[in-house]
Design an enzyme around this catalytic site. Structure first.
Site, PDB file in Angstrom:
ATOM      1  N   ARG A 240       0.855  -1.184   0.000  1.00 24.83           N
ATOM      2  CA  ARG A 240       0.000   0.000   0.000  1.00 24.83           C
ATOM      3  C   ARG A 240       0.890   1.233   0.000  1.00 24.83           C
ATOM      4  O   ARG A 240       1.977   1.219   0.597  1.00 24.83           O
ATOM      5  CB  ARG A 240      -0.861   0.070   1.270  1.00 24.83           C
ATOM      6  CG  ARG A 240      -2.148  -0.728   1.224  1.00 24.83           C
ATOM      7  CD  ARG A 240      -3.178  -0.095   0.275  1.00 24.83           C
ATOM      8  NE  ARG A 240      -4.424  -0.832   0.268  1.00 24.83           N
ATOM      9  CZ  ARG A 240      -4.680  -1.878  -0.523  1.00 24.83           C
ATOM     10  NH1 ARG A 240      -3.789  -2.305  -1.383  1.00 24.83           N
ATOM     11  NH2 ARG A 240      -5.861  -2.475  -0.483  1.00 24.83           N
ATOM     12  N   GLU A 269      -2.173   7.986  -3.943  1.00 29.99           N
ATOM     13  CA  GLU A 269      -2.488   7.602  -5.324  1.00 29.99           C
ATOM     14  C   GLU A 269      -3.954   7.927  -5.643  1.00 29.99           C
ATOM     15  O   GLU A 269      -4.779   7.950  -4.731  1.00 29.99           O
ATOM     16  CB  GLU A 269      -2.204   6.098  -5.538  1.00 29.99           C
ATOM     17  CG  GLU A 269      -3.079   5.172  -4.734  1.00 29.99           C
ATOM     18  CD  GLU A 269      -2.682   3.691  -4.879  1.00 29.99           C
ATOM     19  OE1 GLU A 269      -1.508   3.344  -4.706  1.00 29.99           O
ATOM     20  OE2 GLU A 269      -3.598   2.899  -5.150  1.00 29.99           O
ATOM     21  N   HIS A 287      -1.164   0.449  -9.595  1.00 26.77           N
ATOM     22  CA  HIS A 287      -1.892  -0.429  -8.666  1.00 26.77           C
ATOM     23  C   HIS A 287      -2.599  -1.575  -9.422  1.00 26.77           C
ATOM     24  O   HIS A 287      -3.826  -1.727  -9.348  1.00 26.77           O
ATOM     25  CB  HIS A 287      -2.912   0.385  -7.842  1.00 26.77           C
ATOM     26  CG  HIS A 287      -3.267  -0.259  -6.529  1.00 26.77           C
ATOM     27  ND1 HIS A 287      -3.559   0.443  -5.390  1.00 26.77           N
ATOM     28  CD2 HIS A 287      -3.388  -1.572  -6.194  1.00 26.77           C
ATOM     29  CE1 HIS A 287      -3.850  -0.409  -4.406  1.00 26.77           C
ATOM     30  NE2 HIS A 287      -3.755  -1.637  -4.875  1.00 26.77           N
TER      31      HIS A 287
END
Ligand code: GLV
Length: 330
Positions: A240, A269, A287
């Site tokens: 993360r 993000e 991601h």
């Protein structure tokens, strides 16, 4: 009996919408409109369940505004977007999507590791820019993966998948650090040895982060930790954003105090630290570690099965706070 009402916060596979629509009254977002938190809460106010991705925040303010809500089903294994204690107090069940993405995500950890260590993105950009006109003895020479030391921070399912790939596929020496040590059978299966975090950082040729994001793991890798690593090392973050201090990492990469990085997740993000965007020695992906078509499909089905299982039969597949089920809402 009237159907229960479900909100699906983002666009998902049409077959998953159909599956849910067979049981529930659906409000979806197939246009994938960005909703503000206020808009999300407004739409959720009269729903019994919600299908979320890891971007929607479930907090006490939202829970207070959604009295009928019984379940939030995340199409992600990570659930740092859920305030689980607040959900438990509000008697709202949370579910995540573990297991189905383990191997695909471990594959991608290795993809980034290989790409960063062997300078794949950097050399491809250079080639595409028309700069390749002759051989050179050290052209994009990177670091070896086979036979090197693979260090893993966080040894859950995905960490173990990465360890197995490293040990059995690439003959790597695998070391790990985790909140709790694995049992000896699992350590033997992964050929992994437990070390302190400091030893992990000092010894790593390639360090892969696969730990959950919590207040304790915020900036688990910052300037001090990066300073302990070998200048020849590679850092991979598929966990993360926020676990790495991206500004400190960018600085270390620019100064060549760290050879390379591969990042699939970022602090804040989809914004990316602007300095990272300018550096050649970092591979950046949006991601997508779990993003193979079959895996994303399996994740979406699991989230849908949690909604159906709980709202129709009181039996979720992968509950995060099962204690809520003891005191079912009237
Ligand atoms: C993706 O990041 C997930 O948590 O599933």
């Amino acid at each position: 009996m009237d159907k229960q009402r479900i909100l699906i916060s983002r666009a998902i596979f049409p077959e998953v919408i159909d599956k849910l629509a067979a049981h529930f009254e659906i409000e979806g977002n197939q246009a994938d409109e960005p909703w503000s938190q206020d808009e999300f809460v407004r739409r959720l106010a009269n729903k019994h369940g919600v299908f979320t991705t890891s971007s929607e925040r479930i907090d006490s303010a939202l829970l207070g505004a959604c009295p009928d809500l019984k379940i939030c089903a995340n199409m992600a294994v990570g659930y740092n977007n859920f305030d689980v204690p607040a959900m438990t107090s509000a008697k709202v069940l949370g579910t995540n999507a573990p297991g189905v993405l383990t191997e695909t995500t471990a594959d991608f950890g290795f993809t980034l590791l290989m790409a960063a260590a062997r300078r794949v993105s950097e050399s491809e950009h250079w080639l595409r820019a028309g700069k390749w006109n002759r051989w050179r003895y050290d052209l994009f020479a990177g670091s070896d993966v086979h036979g090197s030391t693979l260090a893993i921070l966080g040894m859950g399912r995905i960490g173990r998948g990465i360890a197995r790939r490293g040990a059995h596929g690439f003959g790597m020496r695998v070391i790990y650090h985790n909140r709790s040590r694995l049992d000896s059978t699992t350590e033997a299966e992964c050929k992994a040895s437990y070390v302190s975090k400091e030893e992990l950082l000092r010894t790593a040729d390639h360090l892969v982060l696969v730990l959950p994001y919590t207040s304790e793991s915020h900036h688990a890798i910052g300037a001090a930790e990066l300073a302990l690593m070998k200048p020849s090392a590679t850092l991979i973050n598929i966990a993360r954003g926020g676990i790495v201090d991206d500004a400190a990492l960018a600085h270390a990469l620019r100064e060549k105090r760290l050879a390379a990085a591969g990042l699939d997740v970022f602090e804040g993000e989809p914004k990316v630290h602007p300095e990272l965007l300018t550096l050649p020695n970092v591979v950046l992906t949006p991601h997508i570690a779990s993003a193979s078509v079959p895996t994303r499909m399996a994740m979406a089905h699991l989230a849908a099965d949690n909604l159906i299982g709980y709202l129709l039969h009181g039996k979720p597949v992968t509950p995060l706070n099962p204690e809520v089920m003891e005191w079912k809402k009237s």
